[in-house]
Design an enzyme around this catalytic site. Sequence first.
Site, PDB file in Angstrom:
ATOM      1  N   ILE A  39      -8.730 -10.713  -7.986  1.00 23.17           N
ATOM      2  CA  ILE A  39      -9.619 -10.584  -6.879  1.00 23.17           C
ATOM      3  C   ILE A  39      -9.178  -9.336  -6.481  1.00 23.17           C
ATOM      4  O   ILE A  39      -9.735  -8.578  -6.059  1.00 23.17           O
ATOM      5  CB  ILE A  39      -9.347 -11.741  -5.763  1.00 23.17           C
ATOM      6  N   GLY A  68       0.491  -4.532  -2.074  1.00 24.56           N
ATOM      7  CA  GLY A  68       2.300  -3.933  -2.276  1.00 24.56           C
ATOM      8  C   GLY A  68       2.784  -5.765  -1.921  1.00 24.56           C
ATOM      9  O   GLY A  68       4.229  -5.031  -2.519  1.00 24.56           O
ATOM     10  N   ALA A  83       1.966  -8.900  -3.697  1.00 30.98           N
ATOM     11  CA  ALA A  83       1.224  -9.364  -4.157  1.00 30.98           C
ATOM     12  C   ALA A  83      -0.599  -9.326  -4.821  1.00 30.98           C
ATOM     13  O   ALA A  83      -0.961  -8.094  -4.593  1.00 30.98           O
ATOM     14  CB  ALA A  83       1.619 -11.043  -3.398  1.00 30.98           C
ATOM     15  N   VAL A 111      -4.172 -11.291  -5.548  1.00 29.38           N
ATOM     16  CA  VAL A 111      -4.403 -12.726  -5.841  1.00 29.38           C
ATOM     17  C   VAL A 111      -5.890 -12.302  -6.742  1.00 29.38           C
ATOM     18  O   VAL A 111      -5.863 -11.956  -7.208  1.00 29.38           O
ATOM     19  CB  VAL A 111      -4.662 -12.363  -4.269  1.00 29.38           C
ATOM     20  N   LYS A 138      -2.443 -17.063  -5.049  1.00 25.05           N
ATOM     21  CA  LYS A 138      -1.708 -15.461  -4.512  1.00 25.05           C
ATOM     22  C   LYS A 138      -0.506 -15.523  -5.287  1.00 25.05           C
ATOM     23  O   LYS A 138       0.812 -16.604  -4.872  1.00 25.05           O
ATOM     24  CB  LYS A 138      -1.261 -15.452  -2.736  1.00 25.05           C
ATOM     25  N   ASP A 171       2.172 -10.024  11.152  1.00 22.19           N
ATOM     26  CA  ASP A 171       1.394  -8.370  10.134  1.00 22.19           C
ATOM     27  C   ASP A 171      -0.262  -8.298  10.333  1.00 22.19           C
ATOM     28  O   ASP A 171      -0.851  -8.555   9.547  1.00 22.19           O
ATOM     29  CB  ASP A 171       1.746  -8.658   8.543  1.00 22.19           C
TER      30      ASP A 171
END
Length: 647
Positions: A24, A28, A30, A32, A47, A141
């Site tokens: 998908i 930076g 992981a 997905v 993920k 984040d």
Amino acid sequence: MDTTLTDPLVGKLLDGRYRVESRIARGGMATVYLALDVRLDRTVAVKVMHRSLAEDPAFVRRFIGEAKSVASLSHPNVVHVFDQGTDGDNVYLSMEYVPGRTLRDVLRSRGRLPAREALEVMIPVLAALGSAHQAGLIHRDVKPENVLLADDGRVKVVDFGLARAIEATNQTRTGVMIGTIGYMSPEQVTSGAADARSDVYAAGIMLFELVTGRQPYEGETPMSVAYRHVHDTVPVPSSLLPGSPPLLDTLVAQATARDPAMRPADATALLVAAVEAHRMLPKDSGPVPSVPTGPVPSGPVPGPVAPPAANHTLIQPRGDLLTGPAADLARPAPKASGGFKAKWFMAVLAVVMVVAVGVTGWLFSQDTTIMVPRLVGTNIKVAEEKARQSGFVVEIGKAENDEKAPKGTVIRTEPVEGTEVEEKSKLVLVASDGPKRVAVPNVVGLSEPEARTKLAEAGLVVDEVNKQRSETVPRGQVMRTVPAVGNRVKEGSKVSLMLSAGLLAPDVKGMPRDQADAFLRGAGFIPEFVEQTDAAQPCTVIAQDPQPNAEIDKGAVIRMTLSQCNNGGWHWPWEINNGVTGENPGGQTFLVIPNVMYKDVKAARQELSALGMKVRVRKGLGRGRVLAQRPPGGQQAPAGTEVTLWH
């Protein structure tokens, strides 16, 4: 070239459970994937952390811990974490699959959003963050990339706790800041510290970006942006976008205060302010003006502002300045020839206009119908605002306990979703008060039947009933409960009782009278004696009531039967010539029995055995020290005589 074709994980069965269908996105930290959970037959998003992170044991430990914490979150605006695991070098999360786009994708395609629309995105984001903050979790984040807009209109926040897991890696132990620099709070930049107010700061920056289409600080290097976060005051949207609602200026200014103490305490506090601002904004937020490029000016932070007036005065120019059809309607009509015809025409026109106005007024006076929206699972404040905007008169019902719904989310509406009602009808919202928990009542000191009744009244059930000896708690009374008194447990839970068995009656049979008397009084009992004549040894207990080891309370009466004490002619079998020591005519050697009263039983046994005595130990109170002795110390007896000790 399709990168999914070269990805080694595509087509593989991860951890024996997740069949990876396609990639998908890649970021930076992981990648997905779309996958099928073959065990539960459902589509999920997986993920997979990049190998550089997965090889760090500190990251893996922190990652697993954060995954467990995030999995405990149950909120409609949080992407649910289903599972966490490792498969060889792959460390992964299994999550809810949300088809749609990120908020960053929307900003790239549409540019900035109107004020009301921006708040309608931020409100569910703040609801998700608020739920996490109340559970003790910090996102760290917050940014448009971590906000998903589902195809069905839902807003979801993703990647809770991932930044915290990254902080544990070897890669971050040289002072590297973790987070996205454009959204980092001053305290994150200077010390790396983050709490709920750091998420609030990032949310304020994101609101600024949604309204203006750009971040407040731009620089050639990340450090120059970080410097501005620490030393500058975040500008308000109207400084870049004249005409931006003052209410948004206030929200941004409060959320992005450099001093954390000046910001809302957590995302829930900011959510309340955002919902109120949304309610006060006019329905039509107007056209979307362009935003100038170049540096964003910084200026003083505005204070709270008064809400804009709901009604606006329309100023119309004077008639003699009008031209065209409007001017023709504004000027006086010239006199017509044939006055009767003109008057007749005007009369008919007036009647028609009156009828038209009447019919129009009647049509607009008729009630319109509205439909109850879907509000179950929504934060109660957000649901209240949405219902008011839909035209309902909202009433907040009494909150009810619910084992599954988080506290503060709507569990039902009255009328139910989809019901068609008249506008301005009453809509009752009932929120969850969280799982029902009851405190274990204080039943210590009560009898078993009394304790059972009190626990039943509290909605609890008696499970096991056990007994334990006690010198202080009377027999049959509750000593303690499991779970302990005061603990809050689920209604209907089982509670075990520990009852006092009191004390066990000591065995004093065969004990001399004076020692039995001292022995029992020292243990807190009341001795009573009755003498009999037919006994071999004088003043010795030959029977007792209660029997040995019977359950009794401290202070109970123990009745004892004695051999007759007034028998001057009786003597021990070995006594000769009134107790002369030495060898008797039969050649026996007599010894003086030592007094071992109150000595340790083991030491007393060794001392008597060393003299050649046979030793018999009987349990009285079971305290490990000699509390009675027969024959008594100082008595002469031949070697091999049996000495009985009670402890």
